[in-house]
Write a protein that holds these residues in place. Structure first.
Motif, mmCIF file in Angstrom:
data_model
loop_
_atom_site.group_PDB
_atom_site.id
_atom_site.type_symbol
_atom_site.label_atom_id
_atom_site.label_comp_id
_atom_site.label_asym_id
_atom_site.label_seq_id
_atom_site.Cartn_x
_atom_site.Cartn_y
_atom_site.Cartn_z
ATOM 1 N N ALA A 120 0.886 -1.344 0.046
ATOM 2 C CA ALA A 120 0.052 0.068 -0.133
ATOM 3 C C ALA A 120 0.963 1.274 -0.161
ATOM 4 O O ALA A 120 0.568 2.369 -0.642
ATOM 5 N N TRP A 121 2.131 1.325 0.881
ATOM 6 C CA TRP A 121 2.888 2.483 0.745
ATOM 7 C C TRP A 121 3.520 2.588 -0.655
ATOM 8 O O TRP A 121 3.603 3.689 -0.986
ATOM 9 N N LEU A 122 4.007 1.408 -1.340
ATOM 10 C CA LEU A 122 4.441 1.717 -2.569
ATOM 11 C C LEU A 122 3.611 2.404 -3.545
ATOM 12 O O LEU A 122 3.935 3.034 -4.520
ATOM 13 N N ALA A 123 2.261 1.628 -3.170
ATOM 14 C CA ALA A 123 1.388 2.225 -4.465
ATOM 15 C C ALA A 123 0.929 3.617 -4.297
ATOM 16 O O ALA A 123 0.883 4.537 -5.143
ATOM 17 N N ALA A 124 0.858 4.033 -2.890
ATOM 18 C CA ALA A 124 0.516 5.376 -2.511
ATOM 19 C C ALA A 124 1.634 6.475 -2.866
ATOM 20 O O ALA A 124 1.635 7.519 -3.153
ATOM 21 N N ASN A 125 2.907 5.988 -2.878
ATOM 22 C CA ASN A 125 4.334 6.922 -2.966
ATOM 23 C C ASN A 125 4.823 6.541 -4.084
ATOM 24 O O ASN A 125 6.140 7.264 -4.468
ATOM 25 N N ARG A 126 4.467 5.865 -5.150
ATOM 26 C CA ARG A 126 5.335 5.290 -6.322
ATOM 27 C C ARG A 126 5.649 6.773 -7.193
ATOM 28 O O ARG A 126 4.777 7.638 -7.308
ATOM 29 N N PRO A 127 6.898 6.794 -7.389
ATOM 30 C CA PRO A 127 7.294 7.886 -8.352
ATOM 31 C C PRO A 127 6.377 7.954 -9.437
ATOM 32 O O PRO A 127 5.952 7.056 -10.168
ATOM 33 N N GLY A 128 6.206 9.116 -9.969
ATOM 34 C CA GLY A 128 5.340 9.358 -11.218
ATOM 35 C C GLY A 128 5.219 10.793 -11.456
ATOM 36 O O GLY A 128 5.721 11.592 -11.835
ATOM 37 N N ARG A 129 3.867 11.018 -10.662
ATOM 38 C CA ARG A 129 3.539 12.448 -11.030
ATOM 39 C C ARG A 129 4.139 13.301 -9.883
ATOM 40 O O ARG A 129 4.610 13.193 -8.763
ATOM 41 N N THR A 130 4.505 14.610 -10.236
ATOM 42 C CA THR A 130 5.157 15.848 -9.606
ATOM 43 C C THR A 130 4.113 16.081 -8.414
ATOM 44 O O THR A 130 3.036 16.395 -8.625
ATOM 45 N N ASP A 131 4.695 15.888 -7.235
ATOM 46 C CA ASP A 131 3.576 16.468 -6.099
ATOM 47 C C ASP A 131 4.607 17.303 -5.346
ATOM 48 O O ASP A 131 5.060 16.999 -4.146
ATOM 49 N N HIS A 132 4.683 18.536 -5.383
ATOM 50 C CA HIS A 132 5.320 19.594 -4.664
ATOM 51 C C HIS A 132 4.208 20.278 -3.770
ATOM 52 O O HIS A 132 3.726 21.419 -3.906
#
Lengths: 545, 545
Positions: free
Chosen positions: A77-89
């Motif tokens: 669940a952590w990997l899914a929620a934090n997977r790199p991809g979209r920019t989130d500043h």
């Protein structure tokens, strides 16, 4: 419940993944603080092997690292929620973490609460503090009218910032003023203490006496004004963000100076701070041509800030305590007659403490009121659709989940119409009367009690998303239900091309469009839906931050 | 004394000139605060007529404004000092307002003073506070070893910033630690509370007990390290200034988050803030490629910060109180044995209050010690030159004045060699032994008691300017006196092309070169010079800010 990650672990940036190792050797279990320095990681760091972890409470991946053999276990669940991809500043202090407003937007939904409710009801307190972060202010009413009470208000959410003015300061009208600062002239919108660095990020004003004729207060959203300047005069905006301006204050006991631009942006160009106060702008030393550009831009911005539609007028009555973001909101007062008495006490505090208090309140808050709202909504008709409100929202949530949406979007889809049904459950809420074109705002405001903007903003924008989709997708209007076509009219109709471009540039636009599509699909009288309880673990995890 | 302005008033930017009108209607005479808004100025503002003002104490120009007929009287000295022309973004919080250092630069000139002297002698107090602004720290010694004393230290220059850790916090070593935060492991250089916004800009650490083996302290100049990174790896520097990083702290009672870059720059790209603490960096959500760049840059900077030459080592002994700029300096401690006791108390405060206290101290300070130093210098030989020290400096000041230099450069020229003569006059000053290649720094440090960097920095750089001029002007070396050629050797010799380029890029370089030329010209045994008292009004005006 959770899907296995659909990306190979070995493709993830090794330093990032290792820096986020959750094991007790790498991270203090109590505070979550990391126990190693980045330089302590071996050079040539890479994933040696990765596979399903055995014996964990939830599905997890175990990574064995080369060259040092360290083992890390990452919940799926952590990997899914934090997977790199979209920019989130996700910097909530910039314009992208705020709801920008003009006076009209606040009408009927003034963020106000009685002091007793604020103290006794964590839900009310959370909603008020969230308003300070999102709208830039809150108004507490019936606060005891005693001296120094303002300090007690500050202590409910943070720490008083003492300055050369003391822990608190008095704003008094004297019939026979001995100082020009205490005359009764109008004071145009300004921020306080621009000559201080760090500037106080919160100001409190507590009204003890207000018998004077006039002396009404005004608030202006400086971020909204800056965004307006950027649209109308991009060059002036650029000059004001680029040029440090010397702000100076000096008296017998102190001498303060800060060199900051009138509009402060972050490293990505987002508005993050407004300083505006001609009283303390000192002499600029620049080449003549630059001075001319700066003064022209400064005056353009000053005139924009005076537009009546920007200013929210309100009169403080005894017992009112206004709390506002001094990095964003400008405050003003009208002129008043000198024959009345007026006495406010003010103090400064900081936003970080307030945000921390809200985060802890959200942690402790239960989701019970949401369960109740859904139970109430279960019987309510949904504006002529063949499903109830509860069925509609549960279907939307289920469709988001089935589409593999991240948790915050599942929650936004599930809760998007809460503004339609919440009126009778939440005490003190000021619902708009008449047309329903504010239900997205009402719902988003309510949800701020538990959730951050990643959930509230798609909800806030889901009506605008319908107006947007009708503008940019020719077939979209035809797919709408008859009821939805009808409400489109009272919600402002199809967007103009300019409105559509502005909407598309908003940070939450893509999420709002996604929610909107699930919304439209969720009107099937024959679709089975999971019960609300199915979503509670996901909501609880989001509410904990 | 003052020259009439050599520019037509009508060429000055009208809005700027009018915004600086000093009349009592425009500006409160007591506080200097402006009494009008920029929008109150008439449109089409222009100078109607301008001429010499009658009956003013000092030469002044009277302007009659069109279209409103307002009259403004500007002292000629003010017009000369503030005339538009060169860009002056004098933000003393950026790297350009600081003296960047490595450990070697501090050797022999640790900014330290005894508590009693600091309290009793305004000159010592001013020098110490100025060190915090310029070098980033001061060390007070023999501070009473009692609990809560650290709060009293903070109150000598500002206001304690209360946080969720309280007004003060204890740093204790427990022989049997119940928490990983209180182990005896080494802590590498870091800044405190990066998850707070506004971050506390000052930290105090007061040593009450330190019987442990090890547990020495270290300080690193984060601005110097950032400048080094910019030179060595401009891409890494750019990534770190551009990318907001989420810093998070949470425990049972609070939850704080700030999204800020590791290296914060102002709108002109100057380093203004360093945040560095891996313990509290939370999960970054970015595309994989950006994550890789960020982590590579982060690690490069982390490794640079660990270079031994950057770290100033010092051991706090009971009674020591270290005060440092938490937006700039990183602090560290070495590992230590667990069988000794160690107890520090710390608190936070802010730089703006400290700078204000210093400004007021400077106002009250008399120039008497400078008069004494010149009297002392009057009899001293100037290293084999045919003039005394006093004659040399008075000639340099007179030449600057004759050249029409602005007041701060006249002062810098007049005082440039103060480091040669001040040793016996200023108590507690730690002069370098042996070679004299630090006299420019010694002099600049001294002058910080009265003057800002516009005076101190040309003095600090005037030796470097000689080394620079010899590098870039082939004939320059030949013009030097024999004594000056001799000292060039011990001062580091002619600059390499790289050193010259670095020097030329410093903000004070042009001023230092100007001072240097007057310095070289001021060795004429037959030149008449005005007495030191001639310069006192100019110096007093500068010292008042």
């Amino acid at each position: 419940m959770s899907a296995l990650p659909t990306f190979p672990i070995g493709d993830l940036p090794a330093m990032w993944l290792r820096d986020n190792c959750p094991c007790a050797e790498c991270r203090d279990p109590r505070s979550g603080q990391k126990l190693f320095q980045i330089t302590a990681l071996p050079t040539g760091l890479r994933v040696g092997s990765a596979g399903a972890a055995a014996g964990t409470a939830e599905p997890a991946v175990e990574v064995v690292w080369e060259p040092d053999g360290h083992r890390s276990v990452y919940p799926v669940a952590w990997l899914a929620a934090n997977r790199p991809g979209r920019t989130d500043h996700g910097d909530l202090r910039t314009e992208h973490g705020k709801e920008l407003w003009t006076a009209r937007d606040i009408a009927g939904r003034l963020p106000a609460a009685d002091w007793a409710d604020y103290l006794d009801k964590p839900g009310v307190r959370a909603r008020m503090l969230e308003s300070v972060l999102r709208l830039g202010f809150m108004l507490l009413r019936a606060v005891p009218q005693r001296e120094e009470q303002v300090l007690e208000v500050a202590e409910t959410f943070g720490y008083v910032r003492e300055t050369n003015y003391g822990k608190l300061f008095d704003v008094r009208v004297e019939p026979d003023p001995n100082n020009l600062a205490f005359t009764s002239v109008a004071i145009t919108p300004h921020t306080d203490n621009p000559y201080r660095d760090p500037v106080p990020t919160l100001q409190l004003l507590h009204c003890l006496v207000n018998d004077a004729d006039g002396g009404d207060s005004g608030l202006v959203d400086g971020f909204a004004a800056a965004a307006m300047l950027r649209r109308e005069d991009p060059e002036a905006f650029e000059v004001l963000t680029r040029t440090p301006v010397p702000f100076v204050f000096r008296d017998a006991g102190t001498e303060l100076r800060a060199d900051r631009p009138l509009i402060g942006t972050d490293s990505l160009g987002r508005v993050r701070e407004v300083r505006f106060n001609n009283r303390s702008i000192s002499t600029l030393r620049l080449p003549a041509e630059e001075l001319e550009h700066l003064y022209a831009a400064y005056r353009t911005f000053a005139e924009l800030l005076l537009r009546p539609e920007l200013q929210l007028d309100l009169r403080l009555t005894p017992g009112d305590c206004l709390v506002f973001d001094n990095t964003r909101l400008l405050h003003a007062r009208t002129a008043f007659a000198q024959d009345g008495a007026r006495h406010l006490q003010g103090c400064y505090a900081d936003l970080d403490g307030l945000a921390g208090t809200l985060a802890v309140l959200r942690r402790a808050d239960t989701l019970e009121p949401l369960v109740e709202m859904f139970a109430g909504a279960g019987t309510a008709e949904y504006l002529g659709e063949p499903v109830t409100m509860a069925q509609h929202m549960l279907q939307a949530g289920a469709r988001a989940e089935a589409a593999g949406a991240p948790p915050h979007l599942v929650a936004a889809a599930l809760l998007h119409d809460l503004g339609h049904v919440a009126g009778e459950v939440v005490t003190g809420l000021e619902l708009m009367a008449g047309t329903d074109n504010r239900h997205s705002h009402t719902g988003a405001d309510l949800l701020g009690r538990w959730f951050g903007p990643e959930v509230t903003e798609p909800v806030r924008l889901h009506v605008a998303a319908k107006r947007y989709l009708c503008a940019v997708e020719p077939d979209y209007y035809d797919q709408l239900s008859e009821a939805s076509k009808y409400t489109l009219k009272v919600q402002g109709g199809v967007m103009t091309p300019e409105q559509a471009a502005e909407f598309a540039a908003l940070p939450g636009a893509a999420d709002a469009v996604a929610v909107r599509r699930w919304d439209e699909e969720a009107k099937d009288p024959n679709a089975g839906t999971p019960p609300f309880e199915h979503f509670l673990p996901l909501l609880a995890a989001l509410a904990r931050g």
